[in-house]
Design a protein around this motif. Sequence first.
Motif, PDB file in Angstrom:
ATOM      1  N   TYR A 284       6.927 -26.227 -12.767  1.00  0.00           N
ATOM      2  CA  TYR A 284       7.883 -26.899 -12.639  1.00  0.00           C
ATOM      3  C   TYR A 284       8.623 -27.200 -13.991  1.00  0.00           C
ATOM      4  O   TYR A 284       7.998 -27.199 -14.968  1.00  0.00           O
ATOM      5  CB  TYR A 284       7.607 -28.378 -11.804  1.00  0.00           C
ATOM      6  N   PRO A 285       9.912 -27.348 -13.706  1.00  0.00           N
ATOM      7  CA  PRO A 285      10.731 -27.806 -15.227  1.00  0.00           C
ATOM      8  C   PRO A 285      10.642 -29.344 -15.624  1.00  0.00           C
ATOM      9  O   PRO A 285      10.563 -30.078 -14.683  1.00  0.00           O
ATOM     10  CB  PRO A 285      12.155 -27.344 -14.873  1.00  0.00           C
ATOM     11  N   TRP A 286      10.376 -29.496 -16.663  1.00  0.00           N
ATOM     12  CA  TRP A 286      10.065 -30.872 -17.486  1.00  0.00           C
ATOM     13  C   TRP A 286      10.528 -30.906 -18.673  1.00  0.00           C
ATOM     14  O   TRP A 286      10.034 -30.125 -19.514  1.00  0.00           O
ATOM     15  CB  TRP A 286       8.825 -31.298 -17.260  1.00  0.00           C
ATOM     16  N   ALA A 287      11.568 -31.718 -19.089  1.00  0.00           N
ATOM     17  CA  ALA A 287      12.148 -31.819 -20.437  1.00  0.00           C
ATOM     18  C   ALA A 287      12.389 -30.665 -21.146  1.00  0.00           C
ATOM     19  O   ALA A 287      12.113 -30.558 -22.403  1.00  0.00           O
ATOM     20  CB  ALA A 287      10.880 -32.685 -21.132  1.00  0.00           C
ATOM     21  N   GLY A 288      13.078 -29.788 -20.396  1.00  0.00           N
ATOM     22  CA  GLY A 288      13.514 -28.647 -21.104  1.00  0.00           C
ATOM     23  C   GLY A 288      12.410 -27.602 -21.342  1.00  0.00           C
ATOM     24  O   GLY A 288      12.863 -26.507 -21.810  1.00  0.00           O
ATOM     25  N   ARG A 289      11.235 -27.712 -20.652  1.00  0.00           N
ATOM     26  CA  ARG A 289      10.245 -26.665 -20.761  1.00  0.00           C
ATOM     27  C   ARG A 289       9.728 -26.458 -19.388  1.00  0.00           C
ATOM     28  O   ARG A 289      10.341 -26.939 -18.466  1.00  0.00           O
ATOM     29  CB  ARG A 289       9.034 -27.091 -21.518  1.00  0.00           C
ATOM     30  N   THR A 290       8.869 -25.356 -18.999  1.00  0.00           N
ATOM     31  CA  THR A 290       8.213 -25.174 -17.900  1.00  0.00           C
ATOM     32  C   THR A 290       6.796 -25.499 -17.914  1.00  0.00           C
ATOM     33  O   THR A 290       6.012 -25.209 -18.824  1.00  0.00           O
ATOM     34  CB  THR A 290       8.252 -23.649 -17.473  1.00  0.00           C
ATOM     35  N   VAL A 291       6.268 -26.367 -17.004  1.00  0.00           N
ATOM     36  CA  VAL A 291       4.923 -26.774 -17.186  1.00  0.00           C
ATOM     37  C   VAL A 291       4.179 -26.201 -15.937  1.00  0.00           C
ATOM     38  O   VAL A 291       4.644 -25.919 -14.720  1.00  0.00           O
ATOM     39  CB  VAL A 291       4.949 -28.485 -16.753  1.00  0.00           C
ATOM     40  N   VAL A 292       2.801 -25.679 -16.218  1.00  0.00           N
ATOM     41  CA  VAL A 292       2.153 -25.328 -15.280  1.00  0.00           C
ATOM     42  C   VAL A 292       0.638 -26.228 -14.882  1.00  0.00           C
ATOM     43  O   VAL A 292       0.225 -26.398 -16.093  1.00  0.00           O
ATOM     44  CB  VAL A 292       1.507 -23.785 -15.750  1.00  0.00           C
ATOM     45  N   GLY A 293       0.550 -26.494 -13.900  1.00  0.00           N
ATOM     46  CA  GLY A 293      -0.764 -27.155 -13.501  1.00  0.00           C
ATOM     47  C   GLY A 293      -1.050 -27.670 -12.063  1.00  0.00           C
ATOM     48  O   GLY A 293      -0.137 -27.384 -11.061  1.00  0.00           O
TER      49      GLY A 293
END
Length: 542
Positions: A284-293
């Motif tokens: 998912y997108p978060w703070a201009g980055r992509t997070v994986v978890g």
Amino acid sequence: MKRPDGWQPGSRAAVLDRLAGDDEPWDLVVIGGGITGAGVLREAARQGWRVLLVEQRDFAWGTSSRSARMIHGGLRYLTQGDFRLTREAVAERERLLREAPGLVEELPFLYPVRKGQFPGRRVFSALLWCYDRFAGRSRHRFHSANETAWLLPGLDETGLQGAVGYVDAVTDDARLVMRLLSEARRDGAQAVNYLRVEALEQSGDTVDGVELVDEVEGRRFSLKARCVVNATGAWADRLRQSVGGAPRLRPLKGSHLVVPAWRLPVFQALACRHPRDGRFVYLYPWAGRTVVGTTDIDYDGDLDDEPGIAREELNYLLEAVDAQFPAGGIVEADVISSWSGIRPIVAGAGDDPARVAPSKASRDHLVLVENGLVTVTGGKLTTFRLMAIDVLRRAARMIGREFSPAHDQPVLSHPPLHLTGLRFDNEQPRRLVGCFGAAAARLLAEAVPDELEPVPGTDTLWAELAFSARREAVVHLDDLLLRRSRVGLLLARGGADLAEAVETLCRRDLGWDALRWQAEWQRYQAIHARHYALPGAHHPGE
């Protein structure tokens, strides 16, 4: 560069002086500065109670700065038959979306439907029908295979029949904690970080106070309280056992990866089954980055040490990415940073961890009263307000206070989103008000012109770092770069390329000399390398 008048160095010391010289019992002393303790403080303060929160590390140091950042009802709980928890969480999600724009924002999700996969379109849509009923509005729809491929470029199209779309929400968990603390202080509460409870004081068998140690200067003093609340999350059993309570918690570890958005362009969240064990993993997108978890494994490490991602967890998450985006070629070298948190999961009576998978363990919360100590633990980020209400109902009887939950009043004040005189895009004012509340206007008024530029590679303004340094109880550099802001998670090597600029800011606004800066920088680099970088990674010069 002269700072506007108004800030007086030593304010934390002044607060401690007042506490140490105060002989009047507090109505409530809350131990723990995460989302649960902050929620209790907020609700108690607006009841007019005399209430203090103490935290042995930094605010949000534990799970509340290391969660998945999601404000959601939890579709998984529906599959487990926990309709009550899902209904409550969905209602709280809707409330936070209304009250905290810029801090809690809607996030669209897609669940790809593939041939032969369970759950399929009908089952998943049925779950979402219930989900939407709880929210009072319909938010889900089905996308064709072509639409799905357009919405998620590069997604593996093997067996793809389409995707079910729905909506939840995302936040910055540490900033949510700071907003709650700020709101509580405005209503007369007090909160102090790096103030450790060394022991509980008892009159007979009843807890009636705390012995405190200032972790910064080493001073010790005691406070009396009509009620003490143990809101220490994964550490809750430790305090409970000091008054004879039996262990109830099962610590579970969850880890996440942060990847540049240009390498893994996901503009809405992807919910997918892991190819190895079928667990849900999210991109998912978060703070201009992509997070994986996230991962979800039993944790037997030292709770007093910061957790970090293990090699097996890293491989597990990269495997999930590769299964969905095989042509993307995402590898370890693409990962900017990681974070890991310990969830305080309440184990049921007689539960055998070997027989209950971590992902199936209950996320409900627990409130216990043992020899005058009120313990609250477990639960979800989303339902912090409901947890606080449960606590204060018990506490009110103990201290002889009236308690009426303020369901019709906002948890967070809603200052105007319009900030004048700015050269920002339309989203910056909204984000600033969300993160700082009514203090956003003051933040901008105190900023010198060059602080209205963003920290390179982020949306965070230099003015935010400066304001937090002056006014948000920053004691160590990691407080500033990992919790008040997320610069240390968003930039390579924790933002090492910006060390000179950060040094100038900290020496000016925190009053650090060259020796203090060097010690803090080395401390921060060691923390980042060990707990937020990947296994085996080291920063230059270490």
